[in-house]
Design a protein around this motif. Sequence first.
Motif, PDB file in Angstrom:
ATOM      1  N   GLY A 254      20.041 -28.016  13.917  1.00 43.70           N
ATOM      2  CA  GLY A 254      20.990 -27.587  13.306  1.00 43.70           C
ATOM      3  C   GLY A 254      21.547 -28.908  14.632  1.00 43.70           C
ATOM      4  O   GLY A 254      20.547 -29.619  15.014  1.00 43.70           O
ATOM      5  N   ARG A 255      22.861 -29.170  13.956  1.00 41.40           N
ATOM      6  CA  ARG A 255      23.950 -29.501  14.921  1.00 41.40           C
ATOM      7  C   ARG A 255      23.156 -31.024  14.496  1.00 41.40           C
ATOM      8  O   ARG A 255      23.941 -32.192  15.125  1.00 41.40           O
ATOM      9  N   LEU A 256      22.544 -31.823  14.069  1.00 38.37           N
ATOM     10  CA  LEU A 256      22.360 -33.598  13.405  1.00 38.37           C
ATOM     11  C   LEU A 256      22.953 -33.924  11.984  1.00 38.37           C
ATOM     12  O   LEU A 256      22.626 -32.883  10.908  1.00 38.37           O
ATOM     13  N   VAL A 257      23.520 -34.851  12.346  1.00 31.35           N
ATOM     14  CA  VAL A 257      24.035 -35.083  10.614  1.00 31.35           C
ATOM     15  C   VAL A 257      23.284 -36.895  11.153  1.00 31.35           C
ATOM     16  O   VAL A 257      22.786 -37.459  12.121  1.00 31.35           O
ATOM     17  N   GLY A 258      23.424 -36.905   9.924  1.00 33.81           N
ATOM     18  CA  GLY A 258      22.627 -38.525   9.023  1.00 33.81           C
ATOM     19  C   GLY A 258      21.831 -38.216   8.150  1.00 33.81           C
ATOM     20  O   GLY A 258      22.186 -37.787   7.513  1.00 33.81           O
ATOM     21  N   PHE A 259      20.539 -39.113   8.400  1.00 38.99           N
ATOM     22  CA  PHE A 259      19.867 -39.374   6.877  1.00 38.99           C
ATOM     23  C   PHE A 259      18.617 -40.022   7.246  1.00 38.99           C
ATOM     24  O   PHE A 259      18.016 -40.311   8.637  1.00 38.99           O
ATOM     25  N   ALA A 260      18.272 -39.981   6.215  1.00 37.85           N
ATOM     26  CA  ALA A 260      16.155 -40.627   5.752  1.00 37.85           C
ATOM     27  C   ALA A 260      16.572 -41.302   4.824  1.00 37.85           C
ATOM     28  O   ALA A 260      16.812 -41.103   3.826  1.00 37.85           O
ATOM     29  N   LEU A 261      15.649 -42.805   4.856  1.00 30.56           N
ATOM     30  CA  LEU A 261      15.615 -43.231   3.900  1.00 30.56           C
ATOM     31  C   LEU A 261      14.219 -44.507   4.053  1.00 30.56           C
ATOM     32  O   LEU A 261      14.183 -45.478   5.142  1.00 30.56           O
TER      33      LEU A 261
ATOM     34  N   ARG B   9      14.730 -34.496   6.890  1.00 34.60           N
ATOM     35  CA  ARG B   9      15.815 -33.342   6.473  1.00 34.60           C
ATOM     36  C   ARG B   9      15.808 -31.774   6.936  1.00 34.60           C
ATOM     37  O   ARG B   9      16.837 -31.320   7.635  1.00 34.60           O
ATOM     38  N   ALA B  10      14.471 -31.343   6.933  1.00 34.48           N
ATOM     39  CA  ALA B  10      14.461 -30.141   7.089  1.00 34.48           C
ATOM     40  C   ALA B  10      13.866 -29.433   8.442  1.00 34.48           C
ATOM     41  O   ALA B  10      14.718 -28.886   8.432  1.00 34.48           O
ATOM     42  N   ALA B  11      13.558 -30.729   8.825  1.00 31.16           N
ATOM     43  CA  ALA B  11      13.199 -30.215  10.507  1.00 31.16           C
ATOM     44  C   ALA B  11      14.803 -30.874  11.474  1.00 31.16           C
ATOM     45  O   ALA B  11      14.588 -30.213  12.018  1.00 31.16           O
ATOM     46  N   ALA B  12      15.444 -31.933  10.803  1.00 29.86           N
ATOM     47  CA  ALA B  12      16.857 -31.884  11.308  1.00 29.86           C
ATOM     48  C   ALA B  12      17.850 -30.420  10.950  1.00 29.86           C
ATOM     49  O   ALA B  12      18.528 -30.154  11.736  1.00 29.86           O
ATOM     50  N   LEU B  13      17.440 -30.153   9.648  1.00 27.12           N
ATOM     51  CA  LEU B  13      18.313 -28.867   9.534  1.00 27.12           C
ATOM     52  C   LEU B  13      17.744 -27.872  10.642  1.00 27.12           C
ATOM     53  O   LEU B  13      18.171 -27.112  10.625  1.00 27.12           O
TER      54      LEU B  13
ATOM     55  N   ALA C  78      19.231 -33.929  23.393  1.00 25.06           N
ATOM     56  CA  ALA C  78      18.701 -33.184  22.940  1.00 25.06           C
ATOM     57  C   ALA C  78      17.504 -32.923  21.867  1.00 25.06           C
ATOM     58  O   ALA C  78      16.170 -32.492  21.602  1.00 25.06           O
ATOM     59  N   ASP C  79      18.592 -32.509  20.397  1.00 26.30           N
ATOM     60  CA  ASP C  79      18.292 -33.063  19.575  1.00 26.30           C
ATOM     61  C   ASP C  79      18.059 -33.677  19.046  1.00 26.30           C
ATOM     62  O   ASP C  79      16.592 -33.573  17.852  1.00 26.30           O
ATOM     63  N   CYS C  80      18.441 -34.535  18.983  1.00 30.47           N
ATOM     64  CA  CYS C  80      17.692 -35.989  19.075  1.00 30.47           C
ATOM     65  C   CYS C  80      16.460 -36.353  19.138  1.00 30.47           C
ATOM     66  O   CYS C  80      15.627 -36.609  18.720  1.00 30.47           O
ATOM     67  N   GLU C  81      16.586 -36.075  20.813  1.00 29.20           N
ATOM     68  CA  GLU C  81      14.854 -35.683  21.432  1.00 29.20           C
ATOM     69  C   GLU C  81      13.613 -34.975  20.400  1.00 29.20           C
ATOM     70  O   GLU C  81      12.505 -35.464  20.273  1.00 29.20           O
ATOM     71  N   GLN C  82      14.165 -33.815  20.238  1.00 34.83           N
ATOM     72  CA  GLN C  82      13.192 -32.855  19.132  1.00 34.83           C
ATOM     73  C   GLN C  82      13.112 -32.979  17.620  1.00 34.83           C
ATOM     74  O   GLN C  82      11.281 -32.861  17.434  1.00 34.83           O
ATOM     75  N   LEU C  83      14.441 -34.409  16.627  1.00 34.39           N
ATOM     76  CA  LEU C  83      13.607 -35.296  15.645  1.00 34.39           C
ATOM     77  C   LEU C  83      12.771 -35.500  16.549  1.00 34.39           C
ATOM     78  O   LEU C  83      11.611 -35.673  15.670  1.00 34.39           O
ATOM     79  N   LEU C  84      12.694 -36.321  17.234  1.00 35.02           N
ATOM     80  CA  LEU C  84      12.385 -37.141  17.830  1.00 35.02           C
ATOM     81  C   LEU C  84      11.088 -37.149  17.691  1.00 35.02           C
ATOM     82  O   LEU C  84       9.971 -37.645  17.162  1.00 35.02           O
ATOM     83  N   GLY C  85      10.651 -35.707  18.611  1.00 34.87           N
ATOM     84  CA  GLY C  85       9.008 -35.415  18.503  1.00 34.87           C
ATOM     85  C   GLY C  85       8.336 -34.802  17.826  1.00 34.87           C
ATOM     86  O   GLY C  85       7.279 -34.789  17.563  1.00 34.87           O
TER      87      GLY C  85
ATOM     88  N   GLY D  21      26.622 -33.557   7.034  1.00 33.73           N
ATOM     89  CA  GLY D  21      24.934 -33.181   7.074  1.00 33.73           C
ATOM     90  C   GLY D  21      23.974 -34.162   7.432  1.00 33.73           C
ATOM     91  O   GLY D  21      24.336 -35.118   7.270  1.00 33.73           O
ATOM     92  N   PHE D  22      22.889 -34.098   6.769  1.00 26.22           N
ATOM     93  CA  PHE D  22      21.938 -34.732   6.729  1.00 26.22           C
ATOM     94  C   PHE D  22      21.513 -35.412   5.040  1.00 26.22           C
ATOM     95  O   PHE D  22      20.860 -33.964   4.413  1.00 26.22           O
ATOM     96  N   ALA D  23      21.326 -36.522   4.859  1.00 32.18           N
ATOM     97  CA  ALA D  23      20.860 -36.521   3.489  1.00 32.18           C
ATOM     98  C   ALA D  23      19.773 -37.317   3.380  1.00 32.18           C
ATOM     99  O   ALA D  23      19.245 -38.010   4.460  1.00 32.18           O
ATOM    100  N   ILE D  24      19.292 -37.344   2.335  1.00 32.86           N
ATOM    101  CA  ILE D  24      18.713 -38.082   1.936  1.00 32.86           C
ATOM    102  C   ILE D  24      18.715 -38.750   0.738  1.00 32.86           C
ATOM    103  O   ILE D  24      19.161 -38.698   0.206  1.00 32.86           O
TER     104      ILE D  24
END
Length: 124
Positions: free
Chosen positions: A63-70, A56-60, A86-93, A120-123
């Motif tokens: 920036g500009r990413l929404v979603g969750f980690a489960l 979540r901290a990495a997604a925040l 590009a932002d999703c690929e950065q998180l994947l990286g 936002g991006f939730a846990i």
Amino acid sequence: MVAIHPTDDSTYDSAREELRAQGDEQPAGPRSEEPARMTAWVRGEVQGVGFRWFTRAAALRIGRLVGFALNLGDGRVQIVAEGSRADCEQLLGWLRSGDTPGRVDGVTEIWDTPRGGYQGFAIR
């Protein structure tokens, strides 16, 4: 014809070079600013180590990413992220970087069009 697995960059790069040499290169992939939905499953020692919190901290931070980690019942962590490709690929990286808590043995991802509905991006 060369088989290209979307998660293996070295294979992708060498296959692209081979296609270029044959004059058979395919058009470029999706534009990096195009909206995307990435679902990733992370295997390894990723539960009980703060992995979702750091994701979540990495997604925040990106920036500009929404979603969750489960946490999943089989020991994996599932991440759903929507934003620009590009932002999703950065998180994947980051998930594959080795700079995560715990130990990542592998990451599998799929790409789709965004479905929306996240605040936002939730846990979870």
